[in-house]
Design an enzyme around this catalytic site. Structure first.
Site, PDB file in Angstrom:
ATOM      1  N   ALA A  64       0.829  -1.210   0.000  1.00 52.64           N
ATOM      2  CA  ALA A  64       0.000   0.000   0.000  1.00 52.64           C
ATOM      3  C   ALA A  64       0.856   1.249   0.000  1.00 52.64           C
ATOM      4  O   ALA A  64       1.960   1.263   0.542  1.00 52.64           O
ATOM      5  CB  ALA A  64      -0.910   0.011   1.213  1.00 52.64           C
ATOM      6  N   GLU A 110       1.539 -10.308  -1.407  1.00 51.54           N
ATOM      7  CA  GLU A 110       0.200 -10.897  -1.392  1.00 51.54           C
ATOM      8  C   GLU A 110      -0.399 -10.913  -2.793  1.00 51.54           C
ATOM      9  O   GLU A 110      -0.993 -11.911  -3.229  1.00 51.54           O
ATOM     10  CB  GLU A 110      -0.698 -10.113  -0.441  1.00 51.54           C
ATOM     11  CG  GLU A 110      -2.070 -10.712  -0.264  1.00 51.54           C
ATOM     12  CD  GLU A 110      -2.868 -10.005   0.816  1.00 51.54           C
ATOM     13  OE1 GLU A 110      -3.953 -10.509   1.130  1.00 51.54           O
ATOM     14  OE2 GLU A 110      -2.412  -8.977   1.346  1.00 51.54           O
ATOM     15  N   GLU A 130       5.962  -6.420   7.802  1.00 48.31           N
ATOM     16  CA  GLU A 130       4.984  -5.755   8.659  1.00 48.31           C
ATOM     17  C   GLU A 130       5.422  -5.676  10.124  1.00 48.31           C
ATOM     18  O   GLU A 130       5.427  -4.594  10.734  1.00 48.31           O
ATOM     19  CB  GLU A 130       3.625  -6.467   8.551  1.00 48.31           C
ATOM     20  CG  GLU A 130       2.856  -6.171   7.264  1.00 48.31           C
ATOM     21  CD  GLU A 130       3.327  -6.985   6.074  1.00 48.31           C
ATOM     22  OE1 GLU A 130       2.797  -6.774   4.974  1.00 48.31           O
ATOM     23  OE2 GLU A 130       4.239  -7.820   6.226  1.00 48.31           O
TER      24      GLU A 130
END
Length: 256
Positions: A64, A110, A130
């Site tokens: 993102a 992903e 993450e």
């Protein structure tokens, strides 16, 4: 140029992330464009498979675009419509090849794992950063990683944030082929051509059956009747298969 490019050529949909200056981090606008691409691929009978790629040698996708802030709204979250985080699960019904180079991390990892076949450049680096950055949420990437990698390899990546290179990814069965970066597009196109030599509706039925019972015991999968397989049995391509066999020629598929 759009941040997500889309075109169809010879029954192959080409979806290309085109924001190399931002390492192809997915913005809300890109998320919407990806969602539209997946919808078109699913709905258009003339599209038999898809190739997902990205512009720029440095990164396939780093996930993102965090610069948009926590208020960022997306239709289908980080992976542009395939993972279902934050929205209904969208599964691509057609086979997809991902061509990966450079950094392929977080939501980008992903997105690559949503493909059926992954071709990686020698430069590819796969990772889940993450927890290293103190981030964890409804994180689809960890659920895919633990299913597509050996357990302890996936857990090491999740718990340390360390990346694996393309050679290791091939060793662990994550990628199908490793090629020089200069040959990445050609290798992905070759896989798409192999896919499209097969009956397209048979491929779609096979994918639906495999994914539809992936998490079930073998006994359940063997006892299941699949609507897509039964529909294929009544298709023009089955009649063409039988005619070609009787006439001693190669079948000409129409996807109908």
């Amino acid at each position: 140029m759009a941040d997500v490019e889309f075109h169809v050529d010879n029954h192959v949909a080409h979806v290309r992330l085109n924001r190399p200056q931002g390492m192809n981090a997915i913005t809300g606008g890109m998320d919407d464009l990806l969602f539209e691409a997946w919808k078109t691929i699913n709905d258009d009978p003339e599209i038999w498979c898809a190739v997902l790629s990205a512009e720029g040698e440095k990164a396939f996708c780093i996930g993102a675009d965090v610069s948009e802030g926590p208020e960022r709204k997306t239709r289908m979250a980080l992976a542009g419509g395939l993972t279902g985080i934050g929205g209904p699960l969208v599964t691509l019904r057609k086979p997809m090849v991902a061509a990966v180079q450079g950094f392929c991390v977080g939501g980008g990892f992903e997105l690559a794992m949503c493909a059926d076949i992954i071709v990686a450049a020698e430069t590819a680096q796969f990772g889940l950063p993450e927890t290293r950055h103190g981030i964890i949420g409804e994180c689809g990437v960890v659920h895919r990683a633990i299913r597509q990698l050996p357990h302890h390899i996936a857990m090491a990546m999740i718990l340390t944030g360390e990346r694996i290179d393309a050679a290791s990814a091939a060793q662990y069965g994550l990628v199908n082929e490793v090629v020089p970066y200069a040959g990445l597009a050609e290798a992905a196109a070759a896989w798409a051509a192999k896919i499209n030599k097969c009956a397209p509706l048979a491929n779609q039925a096979a994918k639906a059956a495999v994914l539809g019972r992936l998490g079930y015991p073998l006994e359940v999968a063997l006892m299941t009747r699949f609507e897509e397989i039964e529909q294929y049995a009544e298709s023009d391509d089955v009649r063409e298969r039988n005619a070609a066999a009787a006439e001693g020629r190669k079948p000409v598929w129409t996807g109908r």
